[in-house]
Scaffold this motif. Structure first.
Motif, PDB file in Angstrom:
ATOM      1  N   UNK A   1      -6.988 -31.291  59.243  1.00 35.63           N
ATOM      2  CA  UNK A   1      -5.946 -30.262  59.366  1.00 35.63           C
ATOM      3  C   UNK A   1      -5.982 -29.398  58.107  1.00 35.63           C
ATOM      4  N   UNK A   2      -5.105 -28.404  58.057  1.00 33.62           N
ATOM      5  CA  UNK A   2      -5.167 -27.433  56.957  1.00 33.62           C
ATOM      6  C   UNK A   2      -5.091 -28.101  55.577  1.00 33.62           C
ATOM      7  N   UNK A   3      -4.318 -29.187  55.514  1.00 33.95           N
ATOM      8  CA  UNK A   3      -4.196 -29.948  54.272  1.00 33.95           C
ATOM      9  C   UNK A   3      -5.555 -30.388  53.719  1.00 33.95           C
TER      10      UNK A   3
ATOM     11  N   UNK B   1      -8.210 -28.723  53.543  1.00 32.80           N
ATOM     12  CA  UNK B   1      -8.938 -27.651  52.850  1.00 32.80           C
ATOM     13  C   UNK B   1      -8.770 -27.752  51.321  1.00 32.80           C
ATOM     14  N   UNK B   2      -7.529 -27.692  50.780  1.00 34.68           N
ATOM     15  CA  UNK B   2      -7.418 -27.863  49.321  1.00 34.68           C
ATOM     16  C   UNK B   2      -7.957 -29.214  48.849  1.00 34.68           C
TER      17      UNK B   2
ATOM     18  N   UNK C   1     -11.691 -28.951  48.454  1.00 33.27           N
ATOM     19  CA  UNK C   1     -12.057 -28.158  47.266  1.00 33.27           C
ATOM     20  C   UNK C   1     -11.850 -28.992  45.992  1.00 33.27           C
TER      21      UNK C   1
ATOM     22  N   UNK D   1     -12.380 -27.593  60.808  1.00 34.09           N
ATOM     23  CA  UNK D   1     -11.317 -28.606  60.879  1.00 34.09           C
ATOM     24  C   UNK D   1     -11.341 -29.409  62.185  1.00 34.09           C
TER      25      UNK D   1
END
Lengths: 296, 296
Positions: A4-6, A8-9, A12, A47
């Motif tokens: 999920x979007x979480x 992504x950071x 990185x 994702x």
């Protein structure tokens, strides 16, 4: 479990974590972080992959960019050494308990073994502190506690495949396997990764902690976080097919095995601390909850 | 202070933090995170900027993408309310001390006010816990302790510009300003942001906690984290030029004011907790160290 979007950071940040361990060259460190971001931006539906796949990709990218094949090597070795020094605290407690309680404490121990910070820098290292954080963790709860079911599943099993997670933690897994094999008539097949990926357990770690004393050590046939059947050896897939019970340790195995568990119609025990909120939400528990959950 | 590679994952994480507060629309959340990464990848020398600028850029991008002008509004209001309820714990302790000790504790209190977590969700909120974390923090050390020098600087000053940091924290700043104005013959000009940026203090917050009781409340003339002279009002720049002493609270002010402090040949007191390792390294202290550092 899909990303999920979480993620992504988190991916990185993982790139930076790997970068600083893989090389001292600032330009190469920077290149890895930037190439990771470019890959995330340019890959459609990234994702739809598991978080385990995202982090695996970053480490493979790190190897391409920096040439470092095993950036966590020293950390893994140190983690095993430290864990070997603190596990007697757990053993001493278990000896005084009757079986069901010792079993529950030993399984909680494998979660604590993952949770207590073996990444302590040498100069700050204090055995007292580690021992007290271990004791604190062992006083913790299991937010999902299927240990009774796990006990039952073990009593009906002959062959158990035990998917290992991190170095250091495996010392606690070894102790739990000893409890298992001393009580149940089972053969445990303990699966390590076939090559370095983050601080996941490899054959080298298994040898360092003498895992062969309690289990037959096998490999997944690849260097992917968690389970990736496409990249697995036929030998590993056969072990999964013929097992009566699969024990899967840690988030990486949970994230990836949940995607293919329908292929293995048998009890699967997920044992982990839900460190990230995505995994916690999926399990319906608060973050940092300790989990022993059986799917059957 | 310029950015470093560590600021990249931090900026991406900030994008997600802002995104989930700014909108419930998953697609817009995703857009903000991805646009942030694209901007980081495509902007040459982005790390020549201050970290304060990177995060400011993300919030401005968030407003463009989601339309939300003040995603931290509710959080700021709640932070102020909670801080108003716990600050009496500090006041009670200070009353029993002689001036130099009360001064030191009050300045430490402004750091604790930033450090104790006002982002507690309502349902988990416990006054007892907040009170005990505050007391624990007040027992902490100042890793760099220039409070005696700060005292001297105040005794030689007539005009002090006090650059505020976050909502919630300002309640503790207000108490410290009361200690200052009750002992020294100074006028304090407390600077808030001229518009919402993250959870930084704005005029609305100043009014909520009645900051005007102890200081003249001014604004920086912009909604940039820390100090950005290019975007400041002439009025604010004039205040900085005519001050005898500048007190700069928090990392954002430290990161940005250190870049232009040569323009203000007067004592500057940086008061902060070094939450990120970049700031800690710059100050030559361990992460999470509490700092009262005077440049003159």
């Amino acid at each position: 479990m899909k990303g999920e979007l979480l993620c992504i950071p988190c991916t990185v940040r993982t790139a930076l974590d790997i970068a600083v361990k893989a090389t001292e060259d600032k330009e190469l460190q920077s290149k890895l972080v930037y190439e990771t971001m470019k890959w995330l931006v340019e890959t459609p539906d990234v994702l739809n992959e598991t978080p385990a796949m995202l982090h695996t990709h970053v480490q493979r990218l790190a190897e391409k960019i920096t040439g470092a094949t095993d950036p966590f090597k020293d950390l893994k070795k140190a983690s095993n050494e430290i864990a070997l020094r603190v596990v007697p605290v757990l053993e001493k407690k278990c000896v005084q308990l009757k079986f069901a309680d010792a079993f529950r404490l030993a399984v909680l121990g494998t979660i604590c073994g993952n949770a207590i910070d073996f990444e302590v820098e040498e100069h700050r290292f204090s055995m007292d502190e580690l021992e007290s954080s271990l004791l604190l963790c062992l006083n913790g709860d299991l937010v999902i506690d299927d240990t009774v079911k796990l006990n039952e599943a073990l009593s009906k099993s002959k062959k158990v495949v035990y998917l290992l997670d991190n170095a250091g933690e495996i010392v606690f897994d070894k102790f739990f396997m000893r409890i298992i094999t001393s009580h149940f008539s089972v053969n445990v097949y303990a699966a390590v990764k076939n090559g370095p990926i983050l601080n996941d357990t490899t054959m080298e770690d298994a040898e360092q902690v003498r895992l062969e004393e309690v289990a037959e050590v096998i490999t997944t046939g690849n260097d992917h976080i968690g389970v990736n059947l496409d990249e697995s050896s036929e030998d590993f897939r056969e072990h999964l097919r013929t097992a009566d019970l699969i024990i899967a340790k840690g988030q990486g195995n949970y994230e990836s095995l949940t995607e293919v568990e329908h292929l293995f119609p048998k009890p699967i025990a997920y044992i982990l601390k839900a460190k990230c909120s995505l995994v916690a939400d999926k399990l319906g528990i608060p973050r940092n909850g300790n989990v022993v959950k059986i799917i059957s």
